[in-house]
Design a protein around this motif. Structure first.
Motif, PDB file in Angstrom:
ATOM      1  N   THR A 377       0.837  -1.204   0.000  1.00 50.42           N
ATOM      2  CA  THR A 377       0.000   0.000   0.000  1.00 50.42           C
ATOM      3  C   THR A 377       0.870   1.251   0.000  1.00 50.42           C
ATOM      4  O   THR A 377       0.573   2.231  -0.688  1.00 50.42           O
ATOM      5  N   ASN A 378       1.950   1.206   0.748  1.00 49.46           N
ATOM      6  CA  ASN A 378       2.887   2.333   0.755  1.00 49.46           C
ATOM      7  C   ASN A 378       3.433   2.592  -0.649  1.00 49.46           C
ATOM      8  O   ASN A 378       3.541   3.743  -1.083  1.00 49.46           O
ATOM      9  N   PHE A 379       3.769   1.519  -1.369  1.00 47.93           N
ATOM     10  CA  PHE A 379       4.282   1.687  -2.728  1.00 47.93           C
ATOM     11  C   PHE A 379       3.229   2.340  -3.620  1.00 47.93           C
ATOM     12  O   PHE A 379       3.512   3.301  -4.349  1.00 47.93           O
ATOM     13  N   ALA A 380       2.003   1.818  -3.592  1.00 50.45           N
ATOM     14  CA  ALA A 380       0.948   2.352  -4.454  1.00 50.45           C
ATOM     15  C   ALA A 380       0.685   3.828  -4.162  1.00 50.45           C
ATOM     16  O   ALA A 380       0.490   4.635  -5.076  1.00 50.45           O
ATOM     17  N   LYS A 381       0.704   4.190  -2.901  1.00 49.21           N
ATOM     18  CA  LYS A 381       0.408   5.565  -2.510  1.00 49.21           C
ATOM     19  C   LYS A 381       1.538   6.515  -2.873  1.00 49.21           C
ATOM     20  O   LYS A 381       1.294   7.640  -3.340  1.00 49.21           O
ATOM     21  N   THR A 382       2.778   6.088  -2.686  1.00 50.45           N
ATOM     22  CA  THR A 382       3.911   6.982  -2.919  1.00 50.45           C
ATOM     23  C   THR A 382       4.410   6.956  -4.352  1.00 50.45           C
ATOM     24  O   THR A 382       4.976   7.939  -4.833  1.00 50.45           O
ATOM     25  N   LYS A 383       4.186   5.854  -5.069  1.00 52.37           N
ATOM     26  CA  LYS A 383       4.676   5.727  -6.443  1.00 52.37           C
ATOM     27  C   LYS A 383       3.576   5.833  -7.483  1.00 52.37           C
ATOM     28  O   LYS A 383       3.844   5.853  -8.682  1.00 52.37           O
ATOM     29  N   LEU A 384       2.340   5.888  -7.028  1.00 50.90           N
ATOM     30  CA  LEU A 384       1.183   6.034  -7.916  1.00 50.90           C
ATOM     31  C   LEU A 384       1.130   4.919  -8.953  1.00 50.90           C
ATOM     32  O   LEU A 384       0.843   5.137 -10.138  1.00 50.90           O
ATOM     33  N   ALA A 385       1.403   3.713  -8.481  1.00 53.54           N
ATOM     34  CA  ALA A 385       1.332   2.519  -9.320  1.00 53.54           C
ATOM     35  C   ALA A 385       1.038   1.335  -8.411  1.00 53.54           C
ATOM     36  O   ALA A 385       1.530   1.284  -7.288  1.00 53.54           O
ATOM     37  N   PRO A 386       0.226   0.392  -8.884  1.00 58.71           N
ATOM     38  CA  PRO A 386      -0.092  -0.764  -8.040  1.00 58.71           C
ATOM     39  C   PRO A 386       1.001  -1.818  -8.078  1.00 58.71           C
ATOM     40  O   PRO A 386       1.711  -1.979  -9.072  1.00 58.71           O
ATOM     41  N   THR A 387       1.157  -2.533  -6.977  1.00 59.00           N
ATOM     42  CA  THR A 387       2.038  -3.700  -6.967  1.00 59.00           C
ATOM     43  C   THR A 387       1.209  -4.910  -7.380  1.00 59.00           C
ATOM     44  O   THR A 387       0.023  -4.806  -7.702  1.00 59.00           O
ATOM     45  N   ILE A 388       1.838  -6.093  -7.331  1.00 59.60           N
ATOM     46  CA  ILE A 388       1.122  -7.322  -7.658  1.00 59.60           C
ATOM     47  C   ILE A 388       0.205  -7.759  -6.525  1.00 59.60           C
ATOM     48  O   ILE A 388      -0.565  -8.709  -6.684  1.00 59.60           O
ATOM     49  N   VAL A 389       0.253  -7.040  -5.398  1.00 68.28           N
ATOM     50  CA  VAL A 389      -0.624  -7.355  -4.266  1.00 68.28           C
ATOM     51  C   VAL A 389      -1.980  -6.687  -4.486  1.00 68.28           C
ATOM     52  O   VAL A 389      -2.057  -5.478  -4.710  1.00 68.28           O
ATOM     53  N   LYS A 390      -3.014  -7.464  -4.420  1.00 73.18           N
ATOM     54  CA  LYS A 390      -4.369  -6.960  -4.682  1.00 73.18           C
ATOM     55  C   LYS A 390      -4.876  -6.062  -3.546  1.00 73.18           C
ATOM     56  O   LYS A 390      -4.386  -6.110  -2.428  1.00 73.18           O
ATOM     57  N   ASP A 391      -5.883  -5.259  -3.895  1.00 73.73           N
ATOM     58  CA  ASP A 391      -6.653  -4.471  -2.919  1.00 73.73           C
ATOM     59  C   ASP A 391      -5.792  -3.490  -2.131  1.00 73.73           C
ATOM     60  O   ASP A 391      -5.946  -3.336  -0.917  1.00 73.73           O
ATOM     61  N   THR A 392      -4.898  -2.799  -2.818  1.00 73.77           N
ATOM     62  CA  THR A 392      -4.083  -1.786  -2.141  1.00 73.77           C
ATOM     63  C   THR A 392      -4.282  -0.391  -2.736  1.00 73.77           C
ATOM     64  O   THR A 392      -3.656   0.561  -2.276  1.00 73.77           O
ATOM     65  N   VAL A 393      -5.158  -0.272  -3.754  1.00 74.14           N
ATOM     66  CA  VAL A 393      -5.405   1.026  -4.400  1.00 74.14           C
ATOM     67  C   VAL A 393      -6.874   1.388  -4.246  1.00 74.14           C
ATOM     68  O   VAL A 393      -7.749   0.644  -4.699  1.00 74.14           O
TER      69      VAL A 393
END
Length: 472
Positions: A377-393
């Protein structure tokens, strides 16, 4: 946690499934860095520790984990974030995060010396071709079978299909961390202001180029280190136009694969745009982020093909009110084999764990921590891109129009999502950069582009020292 900083005087991004994996000659550039692994050379790390629910890989107490991370569009702070969590969970442990833009030059000597890091983000223009190190890295299936920090099996928390980009010859050699959408990006506010709509075919793109010229703008531009972004666009467009047989021909290095009709049709469409003067000159002599700023800040050009890392990479050089959005690759005709909404998307940013690393369990534990809900979730929020982990955006994309746009494109594509791996696998990007810089500059024809790309492909196919991995 220690973070080793280096002076970056080259490009800071070419990542993901298509822009990565260049095989370059071995270098002594990391003589100093090879020695930097010495504080990870301890008996505890090599012997390992007791396995438990909180320590599934048996990382030794008080051990050091050495991670070398590609310092590109996503930076390295997201790994440092996970490292902090890991050190808190394993008191006495140390995680050393070292950024670099020269993965191959710096790490190939360490592989040769039997002294590789414990975790590597094998990304960028100068990443290591997987075919050269496949037998020297861990199979990461046990990471996916482990529970995450929240107690759920990691495999069950990931998007479907994320193993494919890092699986070679049946081995999960790399886990690609970021869900990347490859698209053509534009300013929604600029388009609305001028009444323009994103083109769906190459003919429509040519027409839009004329409208751009009337406004004193170009349709496209490029930077020298990112010229192969246009190869990514061309391959995606050709696959959509001609279907899976195009993808398989390229993947399997077939003779005359670059001469297939759908590929040629896309090249011809690009060639018309270049010949019309709708591509900004000088890209072959322009650093790629400087070129991208000409698009995102100066708005010299309307469109830019890239992976979805583009918003984060240019966040400090994007005009206020730009409203970045993306659309799928153009097709040649409206009756293409795949619909216009079909999308090139794949997990990218490949993380791998060398088998000869001094703390293999530590490398796996750091990767497990990166796959936690908190770190993802930290990655998605700070990098504005989703990781392969679901339900974090969240639905609002943390306020990012580009992130919302990615979700919309993926939804519209449905099951029509595709990717390819031959550039990654055989490390062709460096040679192809030369070819595409020449073509985009108008210095070579479609015929010359085709011949030179086929020569690169044929050289690999005919080299018996390179292991070929069939793709079906």
């Amino acid at each position: 946690m220690t973070i080793d900083k280096k002076t970056i005087d080259r490009r800071t991004l070419l990542r993901g499934a298509l822009a990565a994996a260049a095989v370059v000659p071995f270098s002594s550039a990391l003589a100093a860095c090879a020695g930097s692994n010495s504080d990870n050379d301890d008996d505890n790390a090599s012997k390992g520790g007791e396995k438990s629910a909180d320590n599934p890989f048996g990382m030794a107490a008080d051990s050091t984990t050495d991670a070398v991370i590609f310092d590109g569009g996503y930076g390295t702070d997201y790994v440092a974030f996970a490292a902090t969590i890991m050190q808190k969970n394993h008191e006495g442990s140390t995680v050393k995060v070292s950024p670099t833009t020269e993965i191959s030059q710096e790490l190939q000597p360490r592989f040769v010396a039997g002294d590789p890091p414990d975790l590597i983000d094998n990304s960028g223009e100068n990443s290591i071709g997987f075919s050269t190190i496949l037998d020297q890295v861990e199979d990461l299936s046990d990471v996916l079978d482990a529970n995450n920090l929240e107690g759920t099996k990691i495999r069950d928390t990931l998007f479907g299909g994320v193993e494919a980009p890092g699986t070679f010859d049946g081995k999960l050699a790399a886990l690609n961390y970021v869900m990347t959408v490859y698209a053509v990006w534009y300013s929604a506010s600029l388009f609305e202001e001028n009444g323009w709509t994103p083109p769906k075919t190459w003919d429509e793109a040519l027409d839009l180029g004329a409208k751009a010229k009337a406004k004193g703008k170009y349709l496209f531009l490029w930077g020298k280190e990112a010229a192969t972004y246009y190869q990514t666009l061309a391959i995606g467009s050709a696959i959509k136009q001609g279907g899976d047989e195009v993808r398989l021909a390229l993947e399997n290095l077939e003779a005359n694969c670059w001469s297939m009709e759908p590929v040629q049709a896309v090249f011809e469409g690009m060639g018309k745009i270049i010949d019309a003067g709708y591509v900004k000159p000088g890209g072959a002599g322009t650093q790629f982020t400087a070129a991208q700023a000409q698009w995102s800040n100066n708005q010299d050009a309307l469109l830019y093909p890239s992976g979805s890392w583009i918003e984060n990479e240019m966040k400090d050089q994007t005009k206020a009110g730009f409203e970045m959005k993306g659309f799928p690759e153009m097709t040649v005709t409206a009756d293409s084999a795949m619909p216009y909404t079909a999308l090139h998307s794949a997990a990218g940013e490949p993380f791998m764990i060398p088998s000869q690393g001094k703390n293999v369990p530590g490398g796996k534990e750091l990767l497990r921590t990166m796959l936690s809900k908190e770190a993802a979730t930290n990655f998605a929020k700070t990098k504005l891109a989703p990781t392969i982990v679901k339900d974090t955006v969240p639905a609002d994309g943390f306020g990012s129009t580009a992130l919302v746009s990615q979700s919309e494109m993926l939804t519209a594509a449905g099951t029509d999502v595709f990717t390819w791996s031959f550039v990654d696998l055989y490390g062709t990007n460096v040679d192809q950069l030369v070819v595409w810089n020449s073509f985009l500059a108008g210095k070579s024809s479609v015929k010359e582009l085709t011949t030179r790309l086929q020569d690169i492909t044929d050289k690999i196919r005919e080299d018996d020292s390179i292991k070929k991995i069939p793709v079906t």
